[in-house]
Design an enzyme around this catalytic site. Sequence first.
Site, PDB file in Angstrom:
ATOM      1  N   CYS A 102       0.854  -1.192   0.000  1.00  0.00           N
ATOM      2  CA  CYS A 102       0.000   0.000   0.000  1.00  0.00           C
ATOM      3  C   CYS A 102       0.896   1.250   0.000  1.00  0.00           C
ATOM      4  CB  CYS A 102      -0.879   0.003   1.250  1.00  0.00           C
ATOM      5  SG  CYS A 102      -1.775   1.547   1.416  1.00  0.00           S
TER       6      CYS A 102
ATOM      7  N   GLU B 211       2.763  -6.043   8.900  1.00  0.00           N
ATOM      8  CA  GLU B 211       3.086  -4.652   8.537  1.00  0.00           C
ATOM      9  C   GLU B 211       4.170  -4.117   9.468  1.00  0.00           C
ATOM     10  OE1 GLU B 211      -0.154  -1.681   8.393  1.00  0.00           O
ATOM     11  OE2 GLU B 211       1.374  -0.228   9.004  1.00  0.00           O
TER      12      GLU B 211
ATOM     13  N   SER C 121     -10.173  -5.653   5.185  1.00  0.00           N
ATOM     14  CA  SER C 121      -9.806  -6.797   4.358  1.00  0.00           C
ATOM     15  C   SER C 121     -11.002  -7.704   4.083  1.00  0.00           C
ATOM     16  CB  SER C 121      -8.695  -7.585   5.052  1.00  0.00           C
ATOM     17  OG  SER C 121      -9.080  -7.857   6.383  1.00  0.00           O
TER      18      SER C 121
END
Length: 647
Positions: A95, A124, A261
């Site tokens: 992203c 992440e 998600s």
Amino acid sequence: MEITLAKTAGFCFGVDRAVELARKTAKDKKSVKTIGPIIHNKILVEKLKTEGVGLLENLEDYKKDDTLVIRSHGVPGSVYDFLGENEIDYVDATCPFVSKLHRIVEEVDEDGGVIIAGDKDHPEVQGIMGHCVGHVEVVSEVEDFEKFDFSHKNHLLMVAQTTFNKEKWNKLKIIANKRYTKLEIFDTICSATDKRQEECKSLAKVSSIMLVVGDEKSSNTCKLYDICKKFTTAYLISDASEINIDYFTTSDKVGITAGASTPAFIIKEVIYKMSDIAKQIDTENEEFNFEEALEASFQTVHNNKKVVGTIVAVLPNEIQVDIGTKHTGYVSASEISTDPNVKPEELYKKGDEIELVVIKVNDAEGTVMLSKRRLEAQKGMEEINEAADNGTVLDGKVIEIIKGGVVVLAKGAKIFIPASQATMSRNDSLDELMGKEVQFKIIEKGRGRRRHVGSIRAIAMEARNAARDKFWESAEVGVKYTGTVKSLTSYGAFVDIGGVDGMIHVSELSWKRIKHPSEIVNIGDSVEVYIKDLDAENKKISLGYKKAEDNPWAMFKSKYGVGDVVDGKVVSVVAFGAFVNILDGVDGLVHISQIANQRIDKVSSVLTKGMDVQAKIMEIDDEKKCISLSIRELLEDDADVEATDAE
Ligand code: F3S
């Protein structure tokens, strides 16, 4: 039962982009695998497998033909090194907001420190840690600050996992600021997360039950669940099959939200199931057609619908737009403009409003493809139709030379101009029109898939006729023009003096005698002319070209008079004498009687063509433009001198 679906429920921009990239790659490549599950949603991961997007749990297990996809969470720098060293084909679907976070922490060198607010086991956060060169600590609770001391660090900064809980982040910032005075804090919580959490909180406050749809491994889904629990009864469900009718009573106000998600098709199934449950439970409330209301929330867009959206992200090849429905709106660069070099970031910024038209809706995925270019073409076509009806002149640009004519782009629409209507003359080259701005009018309206047909020539002819009328209104003998030589004949040159043609007679081209106009001018030459004569009735214009100051007779007169001696060259010999050129364009005659002291029978016995001679001007006839010369006059003088010398 009253049921409300959160507007922000479902895929965020980064997840949507990553899933689409993986899908697109699977269409082009032999074997596509994501490094770890592309999102924390096992239902979608399974669905993607059927579309050719596999899963690689361990990077080392890659196969030679694999194209790997880096998911939206991002990966540590070491993964990029591994991919590079092993020459592995890959697509980076990190992203853009996460990539930005990587760049922030990379600024800190090995003597500095980075504090990440987040879950240290989340991919992440592990990815962010893998981009830190200096010391790094992950905090998720206030007490975590007790476990390390960064007070000796010169460069110290703090960031947050993009999906971190906003309230916790605010608390952690207060503690961090108290402990470290030189701390730089970057608020990296993604606004998509932020908005989702805020809306979730508001909805939970007014709902008796909250359904949070998503995978239990999804960090942001779990955070939504945590928020909901604080305000009301909440259930975390992965899909519709986990909804239990026993959760509800007739008087419930049910709120539904979903993690970033969670795919749209799962949310949709939940909605349908809730519709059935609502019908079962709330039999008294028959006027409320929840199914219809929910369907409407998905169906508020359809192909060709014009919408106004707010730009939520600008990327090099696309913009993402919120159009006020549950769909994620995309406008690819090719749908922004017909210009293949368009750069979205030069035209738009986040927050801008934009008018678009829907070109494709995918309710199952919750996406909608939009177009600015087609909206402009639609609007343009309406204007063009109006112009066609009114005969209005249109402006456009020639964008293509095709067989039989050219294509002009005007108001976003393509108009065909046949070769016969493209230029003033059939001999004019179409190639010269390429890229030029032109004016034209529609001469035939297109029907169905057929394009409108236009004419550049019609406008050029109108302009020419207008110029012609204007010329004849003001034309006067003596008026000067700058014109262009258009054609040559044996008797003169035709010159365009702005919409009208005039002729310079061959005798007007030069003071000298010339055989053909091409000795003086060529086609295409720009020439200064003046009107010598006008025949308004027959629309004939005679043009003057020679300049008075170049008149050789006038030049001769200003330089010589009777009695002057001139040097010249014999240019022709005739029976009665010889012509001697004095100046360019001025000849004088030496009569046979004026050639020698004695009588001669034949001029050629003394003078031949090309001979240089000296002669005395005996007479100048201004009217006939004739000059009488005498060589003998000079010879007699010589004889006298000789006689005087002898004495
Ligand atoms: Fe990106 Fe924000 Fe989603 S950081 S992956 S858009 S939650």
